[in-house]
Scaffold this motif. Structure first.
Motif, mmCIF file in Angstrom:
data_model
loop_
_atom_site.group_PDB
_atom_site.id
_atom_site.type_symbol
_atom_site.label_atom_id
_atom_site.label_comp_id
_atom_site.label_asym_id
_atom_site.label_seq_id
_atom_site.Cartn_x
_atom_site.Cartn_y
_atom_site.Cartn_z
ATOM 1 N N ILE A 139 61.806 35.986 17.316
ATOM 2 C CA ILE A 139 60.692 36.170 18.252
ATOM 3 C C ILE A 139 60.312 37.647 18.334
ATOM 4 N N GLU A 140 61.306 38.523 18.376
ATOM 5 C CA GLU A 140 61.025 39.961 18.403
ATOM 6 C C GLU A 140 60.252 40.386 17.161
ATOM 7 N N LYS A 141 60.644 39.853 16.008
ATOM 8 C CA LYS A 141 59.945 40.204 14.761
ATOM 9 C C LYS A 141 58.510 39.693 14.790
ATOM 10 N N ILE A 142 58.309 38.477 15.259
ATOM 11 C CA ILE A 142 56.952 37.928 15.347
ATOM 12 C C ILE A 142 56.107 38.786 16.287
ATOM 13 N N ASN A 143 56.661 39.155 17.433
ATOM 14 C CA ASN A 143 55.909 39.986 18.385
ATOM 15 C C ASN A 143 55.599 41.361 17.801
ATOM 16 N N LYS A 144 56.504 41.919 17.012
ATOM 17 C CA LYS A 144 56.243 43.200 16.354
ATOM 18 C C LYS A 144 55.099 43.049 15.347
ATOM 19 N N ILE A 145 55.124 41.964 14.595
ATOM 20 C CA ILE A 145 54.054 41.690 13.629
ATOM 21 C C ILE A 145 52.713 41.581 14.350
ATOM 22 N N LEU A 146 52.702 40.868 15.462
ATOM 23 C CA LEU A 146 51.461 40.691 16.221
ATOM 24 C C LEU A 146 50.951 42.028 16.759
ATOM 25 N N LEU A 147 51.860 42.884 17.203
ATOM 26 C CA LEU A 147 51.475 44.195 17.705
ATOM 27 C C LEU A 147 50.858 45.043 16.592
ATOM 28 N N VAL A 148 51.509 45.070 15.438
ATOM 29 C CA VAL A 148 50.978 45.840 14.304
ATOM 30 C C VAL A 148 49.627 45.278 13.880
ATOM 31 N N LYS A 149 49.521 43.968 13.850
ATOM 32 C CA LYS A 149 48.256 43.318 13.459
ATOM 33 C C LYS A 149 47.148 43.681 14.445
ATOM 34 N N GLU A 150 47.462 43.652 15.721
ATOM 35 C CA GLU A 150 46.461 43.950 16.752
ATOM 36 C C GLU A 150 46.077 45.425 16.751
ATOM 37 N N VAL A 151 47.063 46.305 16.767
ATOM 38 C CA VAL A 151 46.796 47.739 16.891
ATOM 39 C C VAL A 151 46.147 48.301 15.633
ATOM 40 N N LEU A 152 46.673 47.924 14.473
ATOM 41 C CA LEU A 152 46.186 48.497 13.228
ATOM 42 C C LEU A 152 45.131 47.633 12.539
ATOM 43 N N GLY A 153 44.972 46.414 12.998
ATOM 44 C CA GLY A 153 43.973 45.542 12.396
ATOM 45 C C GLY A 153 44.312 45.154 10.966
ATOM 46 N N PHE A 154 45.604 45.038 10.655
ATOM 47 C CA PHE A 154 46.023 44.724 9.299
ATOM 48 C C PHE A 154 45.772 43.261 8.964
ATOM 49 N N SER A 155 45.381 43.032 7.725
ATOM 50 C CA SER A 155 45.299 41.672 7.201
ATOM 51 C C SER A 155 46.725 41.172 6.967
ATOM 52 N N LEU A 156 46.868 39.903 6.633
ATOM 53 C CA LEU A 156 48.208 39.378 6.372
ATOM 54 C C LEU A 156 48.845 40.064 5.167
ATOM 55 N N ALA A 157 48.057 40.346 4.138
ATOM 56 C CA ALA A 157 48.594 41.039 2.957
ATOM 57 C C ALA A 157 49.049 42.450 3.328
ATOM 58 N N GLU A 158 48.252 43.136 4.148
ATOM 59 C CA GLU A 158 48.636 44.480 4.594
ATOM 60 C C GLU A 158 49.883 44.420 5.476
ATOM 61 N N LEU A 159 49.958 43.399 6.315
ATOM 62 C CA LEU A 159 51.158 43.216 7.141
ATOM 63 C C LEU A 159 52.389 43.009 6.271
ATOM 64 N N GLN A 160 52.231 42.211 5.234
ATOM 65 C CA GLN A 160 53.348 41.946 4.338
ATOM 66 C C GLN A 160 53.819 43.248 3.684
ATOM 67 N N GLN A 161 52.884 44.069 3.232
ATOM 68 C CA GLN A 161 53.237 45.341 2.617
ATOM 69 C C GLN A 161 53.900 46.270 3.638
ATOM 70 N N TYR A 162 53.352 46.315 4.839
ATOM 71 C CA TYR A 162 53.918 47.146 5.902
ATOM 72 C C TYR A 162 55.363 46.730 6.199
ATOM 73 N N LEU A 163 55.603 45.429 6.288
ATOM 74 C CA LEU A 163 56.953 44.934 6.574
ATOM 75 C C LEU A 163 57.912 45.245 5.428
ATOM 76 N N GLU A 164 57.403 45.178 4.199
ATOM 77 C CA GLU A 164 58.236 45.563 3.057
ATOM 78 C C GLU A 164 58.627 47.034 3.165
ATOM 79 N N PHE A 165 57.675 47.878 3.546
ATOM 80 C CA PHE A 165 57.966 49.300 3.737
ATOM 81 C C PHE A 165 59.025 49.481 4.817
ATOM 82 N N GLN A 166 58.902 48.744 5.913
ATOM 83 C CA GLN A 166 59.868 48.853 7.000
ATOM 84 C C GLN A 166 61.272 48.454 6.537
ATOM 85 N N THR A 167 61.350 47.409 5.733
ATOM 86 C CA THR A 167 62.642 46.962 5.204
ATOM 87 C C THR A 167 63.259 48.037 4.317
ATOM 88 N N ILE A 168 62.448 48.644 3.464
ATOM 89 C CA ILE A 168 62.938 49.706 2.582
ATOM 90 C C ILE A 168 63.444 50.883 3.403
#
Length: 141
Positions: free
Chosen positions: A47-76
């Protein structure tokens, strides 16, 4: 640890069950545990991860592909931080910091690109606004 069914996760995140399943299919969230009957069970960290994704999506206006790339960067970055902390070798630590810096710069570039597009959109709106105001002034005469 309490595990929650998808209905509860939907209530707590504001997403539909379909959107949650889509996020899973798209790879934004990991596949949750399942009961023997195949019912998805989510943890608080899910749930925390989903809420973080929603926050990034809302604040930065990222598409799902951009979100996926952003999350990959965070994992790295998290992986590099962990490796940095577990080594005493100064050269290895320096390399980890350089690798983190590279990923952070890529993230910054993604955000800069998004901000530039937003600024261009704003400029176009300001142009339209100016033309509308001019038309209104002309009608007053």
């Amino acid at each position: 640890m309490d595990l929650l069914k998808i209905e509860e996760v939907a209530k707590r995140t504001g997403l539909t069950k379909r959107a949650i399943r889509y996020y899973e299919d798209f790879g934004l969230i990991s596949a949750p545990e399942r009961t023997q009957g195949g019912i998805r069970l989510y943890s608080e960290s899910d749930i925390e991860k989903i809420n973080k994704i929603l926050l990034v999506k809302e604040v930065l206006g990222f598409s799902l592909a951009e979100l996926q790339q952003y999350l990959e960067f965070q994992t790295i970055i998290e992986q590099q931080k962990s490796e940095y902390r577990t080594t005493e070798d100064r050269e290895a630590r320096k390399l980890k910091l350089i690798e983190m810096l590279s990923v952070l710069q890529k993230e910054k570039t993604m955000i800069d690109t998004k901000l530039l597009r937003m600024e261009q959109f704003k400029e176009a709106l300001l142009g339209y606004e100016k033309r509308v105001l001019t038309a209104i002034d002309q009608l007053k005469e």
